[in-house]
Design an enzyme around this catalytic site. Structure first.
Site, PDB file in Angstrom:
ATOM      1  N   SER A   1       0.866  -1.181   0.000  1.00 59.97           N
ATOM      2  CA  SER A   1       0.000   0.000   0.000  1.00 59.97           C
ATOM      3  C   SER A   1       0.896   1.221   0.000  1.00 59.97           C
ATOM      4  CB  SER A   1      -0.901   0.012   1.229  1.00 59.97           C
ATOM      5  OG  SER A   1      -1.784   1.116   1.214  1.00 59.97           O
TER       6      SER A   1
ATOM      7  N   ARG B   1      -0.471  -3.989  -6.922  1.00 65.61           N
ATOM      8  CA  ARG B   1      -1.683  -4.672  -6.460  1.00 65.61           C
ATOM      9  C   ARG B   1      -2.902  -3.938  -6.996  1.00 65.61           C
ATOM     10  NH1 ARG B   1      -3.900  -3.036  -0.595  1.00 65.61           N
ATOM     11  NH2 ARG B   1      -5.767  -3.599  -1.735  1.00 65.61           N
TER      12      ARG B   1
ATOM     13  N   THR C   1      -7.014   1.152   4.872  1.00 62.58           N
ATOM     14  CA  THR C   1      -6.550   0.375   6.021  1.00 62.58           C
ATOM     15  C   THR C   1      -7.425   0.625   7.240  1.00 62.58           C
ATOM     16  OG1 THR C   1      -4.278   0.464   5.188  1.00 62.58           O
ATOM     17  CG2 THR C   1      -4.576  -0.117   7.499  1.00 62.58           C
TER      18      THR C   1
ATOM     19  N   CYS D   1      -0.549  -6.296 -17.388  1.00 57.18           N
ATOM     20  CA  CYS D   1       0.101  -7.051 -16.307  1.00 57.18           C
ATOM     21  C   CYS D   1       1.368  -6.338 -15.850  1.00 57.18           C
ATOM     22  CB  CYS D   1       0.437  -8.465 -16.777  1.00 57.18           C
ATOM     23  SG  CYS D   1       1.349  -9.415 -15.530  1.00 57.18           S
TER      24      CYS D   1
ATOM     25  N   CYS E   1       4.232 -13.853 -11.222  1.00 53.58           N
ATOM     26  CA  CYS E   1       3.002 -13.223 -10.719  1.00 53.58           C
ATOM     27  C   CYS E   1       3.197 -12.602  -9.335  1.00 53.58           C
ATOM     28  CB  CYS E   1       1.891 -14.259 -10.668  1.00 53.58           C
ATOM     29  SG  CYS E   1       0.327 -13.637 -10.048  1.00 53.58           S
TER      30      CYS E   1
ATOM     31  N   CYS F   1      -1.456  -9.502  -8.044  1.00 52.10           N
ATOM     32  CA  CYS F   1      -2.213  -8.242  -8.042  1.00 52.10           C
ATOM     33  C   CYS F   1      -3.655  -8.426  -8.473  1.00 52.10           C
ATOM     34  CB  CYS F   1      -1.521  -7.205  -8.932  1.00 52.10           C
ATOM     35  SG  CYS F   1      -1.692  -7.505 -10.703  1.00 52.10           S
TER      36      CYS F   1
ATOM     37  N   CYS G   1      -5.246  -9.171 -13.990  1.00 51.42           N
ATOM     38  CA  CYS G   1      -5.650  -9.960 -15.159  1.00 51.42           C
ATOM     39  C   CYS G   1      -7.061 -10.491 -15.012  1.00 51.42           C
ATOM     40  CB  CYS G   1      -4.664 -11.101 -15.385  1.00 51.42           C
ATOM     41  SG  CYS G   1      -4.449 -12.196 -13.959  1.00 51.42           S
TER      42      CYS G   1
END
Length: 620
Positions: free
Chosen positions: A118, A367, A403, A564, A589, A592, A595
């Site tokens: 984050s 992400r 958060t 991606c 990968c 995130c 896709c």
């Protein structure tokens, strides 16, 4: 990080069960049959059992498939802010009332916080409620915000935007944090209270009672070869049963997707809309370091009709670190757009470059984020379970903060569950407890008020003037009316439906990375610490292996190779030299989920890989 010696006896038994290799279940070691899910024309890509069922594969005949099961009062999926806050609150209540309560939490990352990414500028409201003495406990909130800067960027210039009191982006009283470190600290607090935490075990399946209520979860099987066959070290996953299961997987969780369908949880809300956030951490020249400074910007390099913005935060961690990133709304229309390359280009803006020049990049990650807000909130309770945190989508988009709302949702869930699961005369119409009080309490909380007040800011950007129209709307209706306007705007719909055919769009020419401010994709992924067991079925599964070339490449120029942020998807020539095929580099990968969200064919289904696989973020 959570050594077994510090667990309860029950937890140690559970760990032994999870880690014991079931040698007696080993299948024969020689297989001559090559099973295929695809036609002879389309190269086989997907071998995962969710697409290619094992009961139709003779290689699995005779393999013992029984799973060990364990019982808890509450099972929590996901060791992020929501899941850990729920676990902590449950044990706080149990310890205060001197009641036995077994709470188990499973997390797919190898360590708590290793998959957490984050910005992050933390609003401490929920933390103050959960641990009023968090400072004495050593919570890693080391950088109070001292300066707020907001800008509208053109290609070469910066237009300062006044940060008026009351606007969502005002960060007075907040803290710049490395969220992975904060989450790790929450894990330590949870463990001290008696929560059983199992990092490295991914929840792969939702279990149901005969009456349809949620029974618990099963962790993923391990020891499966890339072609989908069982290895000689194959182990079945473990079942964890509970009175109530909390799903806090984060944005676009793969179990939550199943639950939406199973219980029709999205019946009365709009489709969720998302963004992708890309982030780097830099070590900069100390002369340019201004601890506590928060910078946000909108505009270049994105055009006015592509929603997004950037951040640059100066941390106070004992060395001159800055966290920076770009967020791009996934409702963009041009299939040639690459969020990663837009991010790299943004760093060359004179206002940004002056901070980074002479520095060193030390971390990278990405992400997806929920951006739908109030309009897209699903029903969050169902028999046997609940959705918490970023799984249903409690992020406050104009604030770029989720958060505090995630933590609060976990606490509200815990407070609703506790009297039910500890009642002597446990009464329930279903085998899995249904606790609708959680949703009722949510609607009475500050989360609901906060999300309702900003509900129109994100969709206000869907107008002819795009960014500029949205900024005007925010200035007039939010700053003056505080979200009390008597209407609610709608989003554009599914992000996957927004792409235009490539022939209707202009290809984007991105500059080559210079290796100083901007970098290539693979060297960036290397900084994420991403690693997966190579010999396992790709967890990026395709419902139909023929669709990528026939539809995505033919119509949209293969947008997965552009959106991606980890180089997972690439189109390469067939071995025959005639035509193309999609190659999936699953080991790259970073989890995130972009896709799964943006694929225009909705043919990609992200599922969990073997536990511990994925990025190894350190305080991202």
């Amino acid at each position: 990080m959570f050594p077994a010696s510090r667990y309860s006896i029950q937890a140690q038994r559970c760990i032994r069960a999870l880690k014991t290799v079931k040698a007696e279940h080993a299948p024969p070691q020689l297989y001559t049959w090559r099973w295929k899910c695809s036609s002879a024309v389309t190269p086989r890509i997907t071998s995962h059992y969710t697409i290619c069922p094992r009961d139709k594969d003779p290689r699995w005949e005779g393999v013992e498939m029984e799973r060990f099961a364990d019982e808890a009062d509450v099972v929590i999926v996901g060791g992020g802010p929501a899941g850990l806050s729920a676990a902590i609150r449950l044990k706080q209540l149990a310890n205060k009332q001197e009641k036995e309560l077994r709470v188990c939490l499973v997390e797919k990352a190898s360590q708590i916080g290793a998959h957490t990414l984050s910005g992050a500028c933390l609003e401490p409201s929920a933390l103050n409620e959960l641990f009023p003495d968090w400072k004495e406990r050593g919570a890693p909130l080391n950088t109070p915000v001292t300066e707020d800067v907001f800008s509208l960027l053109t290609k070469k210039y910066r237009i300062p935007v006044p940060m008026l009191p009351g606007l969502p982006m005002n960060n007075h009283g907040n803290y710049i944090v490395r969220l992975g470190h904060f989450v790790r600290w929450l894990g330590e607090q949870a463990e001290e209270l008696g929560v059983e935490i199992y990092p490295g075990y991914a929840a792969a399946e939702v279990l149901f009672h005969e009456d349809g209520s949620v029974k618990g979860i099963a962790t993923n099987d391990v020891g499966i070869a890339k072609d989908g066959s069982p290895k000689d070290v194959f182990e079945r996953g473990m079942e964890l049963h509970a009175k109530v299961t909390l799903f806090g997987e984060g944005c676009h969780g793969h179990l939550a997707k199943q639950l939406y369908r199973q219980f029709n949880l999205r019946e009365n809300c709009e489709p969720q809309t998302y963004a992708i956030g890309l982030k780097e951490v830099w070590l900069i020249d100390e002369k340019k370091w201004r601890p506590g400074r928060v910078e946000h910007s909108v505009g270049w390099p994105l055009n006015r009709n592509t929603y997004g913005g950037s951040f640059l935060y100066h941390l106070n961690e004992g060395e001159p670190l800055v966290a920076l990133g770009l967020v791009v709304g996934l409702d963009y229309t041009n299939p040639y757009l690459s969020p990663f390359r837009e991010f790299q280009r943004w760093k060359h803006h004179p206002f940004i470059a002056k901070t980074l020049e002479g520095g060193n990049r030390i971390a990278y990650g990405a992400r997806a984020l929920n951006e739908g807000g109030y309009q897209c909130l699903p029903k969050v309770t169902f028999p046997g379970g609940m959705l918490i945190g970023c799984s249903p989508g409690f992020m406050n988009v104009p604030k770029i903060k989720g958060t505090h709302t995630a933590m609060k949702s976990g606490m509200l869930a815990a407070e609703a569950i506790f009297p039910k699961v500890t009642a002597k005369d446990l009464a329930s119409e279903t085998a899995g407890l249904h606790v609708p009080e959680y949703e009722d309490n949510l609607k009475k909380s500050w989360i609901w008020k906060e999300l309702y007040s900003v509900r129109n800011i994100r969709p206000s950007f869907h107008n002819y003037f795009g960014l500029y129209g949205g900024m005007v709307y925010t200035g007039v209706f939010y700053w003056i009316l505080r979200g009390k306007e008597p209407w609610t705007l709608k989003h554009a719909g599914l992000d996957s439906a927004q792409l235009k055919p490539a022939k209707e769009c202009t290809a984007i020419e991105y500059p080559k990375p210079d290796g100083k401010l901007s970098f290539d994709l693979l060297s960036s992924v290397a900084l994420s610490g991403t690693n997966h067991e190579g010999d396992q079925p790709p967890h990026l599964t395709l419902k139909d292996d023929s669709v990528p070339v026939a539809n995505n490449l033919a119509i949209y120029d293969g947008p997965e190779q552009h959106f991606c942020p980890a180089g997972v998807y690439e189109y390469v020539p067939l071995e025959t030299g005639e035509g193309m095929r999609l190659q999936i580099n699953a080991q790259n990968c970073v989890h995130c989920k972009t896709c799964d969200i943006k694929d225009p064919s909705q043919n990609i289904n992200w599922v969990v890989p073997e536990g511990s696989g994925g990025p190894a973020y350190n305080g991202m």
